[in-house]
Write an enzyme that holds these catalytic residues in place. Structure first.
Site, PDB file in Angstrom:
ATOM      1  N   GLU A   3      36.975  44.136  39.044  1.00  0.00           N
ATOM      2  CA  GLU A   3      35.817  43.669  38.283  1.00  0.00           C
ATOM      3  C   GLU A   3      34.522  44.042  39.010  1.00  0.00           C
ATOM      4  OE1 GLU A   3      33.829  39.448  36.734  1.00  0.00           O
ATOM      5  OE2 GLU A   3      35.083  39.525  38.532  1.00  0.00           O
ATOM      6  N   VAL A  22      40.155  42.254  42.522  1.00  0.00           N
ATOM      7  CA  VAL A  22      38.994  42.391  43.399  1.00  0.00           C
ATOM      8  C   VAL A  22      39.435  42.864  44.775  1.00  0.00           C
ATOM      9  CG1 VAL A  22      37.129  41.126  44.538  1.00  0.00           C
ATOM     10  CG2 VAL A  22      37.657  40.680  42.137  1.00  0.00           C
ATOM     11  N   LYS A  51      40.215  40.720  28.944  1.00  0.00           N
ATOM     12  CA  LYS A  51      41.303  40.023  29.630  1.00  0.00           C
ATOM     13  C   LYS A  51      40.938  38.547  29.702  1.00  0.00           C
ATOM     14  CE  LYS A  51      44.118  40.240  33.841  1.00  0.00           C
ATOM     15  NZ  LYS A  51      43.897  38.909  34.432  1.00  0.00           N
ATOM     16  N   HIS A  84      46.456  36.490  30.571  1.00  0.00           N
ATOM     17  CA  HIS A  84      47.068  35.853  31.734  1.00  0.00           C
ATOM     18  C   HIS A  84      47.580  34.492  31.272  1.00  0.00           C
ATOM     19  CE1 HIS A  84      47.015  35.082  36.291  1.00  0.00           C
ATOM     20  NE2 HIS A  84      47.661  34.079  35.730  1.00  0.00           N
ATOM     21  N   CYS A 134      38.717  35.502  34.986  1.00  0.00           N
ATOM     22  CA  CYS A 134      38.635  35.178  36.412  1.00  0.00           C
ATOM     23  C   CYS A 134      38.098  33.764  36.603  1.00  0.00           C
ATOM     24  CB  CYS A 134      37.737  36.176  37.130  1.00  0.00           C
ATOM     25  SG  CYS A 134      37.602  35.848  38.909  1.00  0.00           S
ATOM     26  N   PRO A 141      43.393  44.587  37.049  1.00  0.00           N
ATOM     27  CA  PRO A 141      42.160  44.576  37.848  1.00  0.00           C
ATOM     28  C   PRO A 141      42.268  43.525  38.945  1.00  0.00           C
ATOM     29  CG  PRO A 141      41.815  43.446  35.760  1.00  0.00           C
ATOM     30  CD  PRO A 141      43.193  44.037  35.698  1.00  0.00           C
TER      31      PRO A 141
END
Length: 443
Positions: A43, A20, A155, A183, A116, A18
């Site tokens: 997202e 942005v 995530k 991540h 994020c 994903p």
């Protein structure tokens, strides 16, 4: 508890991450073309999605989630339905469930962004901000697993200590999610910091659900073979690729990277086909160009203020099919439908295109399905007095078109009409006769 009606496998998969502004429909479809198994949308915030209305777009053959101001927040299509994962930004279990139920009929999976680090996500308690609130994480994921018919994932980023990270992922696994993407950096780190393959490996060895490794683009993933190397280094079930795919989505192609010009032209075609807003198209193309942005072509692209200017800057072929699609969109007509048959005797093709319940075909037979469809589009465009685009390098083969079967008398009665059976022969047809054959050369 609702039982998931679609099981998306997360083992041994290549996944578009994903991103942005990047993970919109054209990029997702292009990644699938090049070999990605699963694609994540960008997202999308729960509050924004809950304002949207689900609309079936018959012109584009898409499903759109449209905001009150008529802006399309999320667009998807049947091609990706079994492989697209909807990622949401949320900090509330009930809102998250409402969004999941809004989109679950049109996607293959539901994901919650918990990694994020950007302010637009964390300031609302979303994204990486959730990592400091395990109770809220558990409530959101448990509510989704029990309440939606699609597999649920999340995530995350790693925590500063391995002990805290393992404690968190065990708690996440206990909610019943289908997989977890990790991540390998903490929320304070950026791409220039090394990704912690060791931490991802420790997570993979601790959990029984699939672990998806992410964060390898900067140091590890430069081509297709590197993806497998990164998977082995992390002992993960699958690999999720972000920036390396943003730069060139053919990273998923086992035969190797395709030339950037070709990739960009393919992206533009999808952007045209699905009416992508020019600002998003421009942004994604600029990410692909990177250091070439200062080239004359890059400067033209950067200065573009419309889709047409983007086409002009990058000069992809605007084919008759593209012109016809654009005209149908402007006229609010359904997308053109092409029906193509192959003649057994010489394996040539003839196509019929249906527009506004009218059928159009050429009397010429072509050596490929692609050329036959372009010929049908030309007939329709000419009948409407519209610009017809150009076929570029395909033009050299157009003079090889044939109407007659190999053993048929060219002057016979069937020379002027294709041997098409069944529904394809229903009138009315608008046909392009033999007198037009020479004018097709050079298209």
């Amino acid at each position: 508890m609702i039982v998931n009606s679609l099981s998306l496998c997360y083992h041994n998969k290549l996944i578009l991450a994903p991103m942005v502004r990047v993970g919109t429909l054209p990029m997702r479809l292009l990644a699938l073309d090049y070999g990605a198994d699963i694609v994540y949308c960008e997202e999308l915030i729960d509050l924004k999605m809950l304002q949207c209305k689900r609309v079936v777009n018959e012109v584009l053959s898409t499903v759109d989630f449209v905001a009150p101001d008529d802006r399309v927040v999320f667009r998807t299509c049947r091609r990706e339905q079994s492989r697209v994962v909807f990622q949401m930004g949320t900090s509330d279990a009930e809102r998250a469930l409402a969004v999941a139920r809004l989109v679950e009929d049109d996607v293959a999976g539901i994901d919650v962004n918990m990694g994020c680090p950007k302010e637009y996500s964390t300031k609302g308690g979303m994204g990486a901000a959730l990592l400091s609130d395990p109770d809220k994480i558990e409530k959101i994921l448990s509510t989704l697993v029990k309440g939606t018919r699609r597999p649920v994932t999340c995530k995350i980023r790693i925590l500063p200590s391995l002990e805290d990270t393992l404690s968190l992922v065990k708690r996440i696994e206990s909610t019943g999610i289908a997989a977890i993407a990790v991540h390998g950096r903490n929320r304070e780190e950026r791409p220039q910091h090394p990704v912690s393959c060791e931490t991802i490996k420790a997570i993979a060895e601790t959990l029984s659900i699939p672990v998806i490794a992410n964060g390898g683009s900067h140091d590890h993933i430069k081509d297709y073979l590197d993806i497998e190397d990164f998977r082995q280094a992390t002992a993960a079930s699958s690999v999720m690729v972000a920036r390396a795919a943003m730069w060139n989505p053919s990273i998923f192609l086992k035969e190797g990277l395709r030339p950037l010009e070709e990739v960009m032209q393919n992206y533009i075609r999808y952007a045209v086909q699905y009416d992508n807003h020019y600002t998003n198209t421009k942004y994604c193309l600029c990410q692909m160009l990177r250091e070439q942005l200062e080239s004359p072509q890059g400067k033209l692209l950067h200065a573009a203020q419309s889709s047409r200017e983007i086409w002009r800057a990058y000069s992809p072929q605007i084919t008759p099919k593209t012109c016809l699609l654009e005209w149908c969109r402007r006229e609010k007509l359904a997308q053109p439908v092409y029906e193509t048959v192959q003649r057994p005797l010489d394996r040539l093709f003839c196509s019929v295109v249906t527009v506004a319940e009218q059928k159009y075909q050429s009397t010429l037979w072509d050596k490929s399905k692609k050329l036959a469809e372009q010929a049908a589009a030309i007939v329709c465009l000419r009948s409407q007095g519209l610009p017809e685009g150009r076929l570029g390098e395909e033009s050299s083969s157009l003079h090889k078109r044939k109407r007659e079967a190999p053993d048929q008398d060219p002057g016979g009665p069937r020379a002027q009409e294709p041997a098409v059976s069944g529904d394809l022969c229903k009138k009315p047809f608008v046909t392009l006769g033999s007198s037009k054959e020479s004018s097709l050369e050079g298209w």
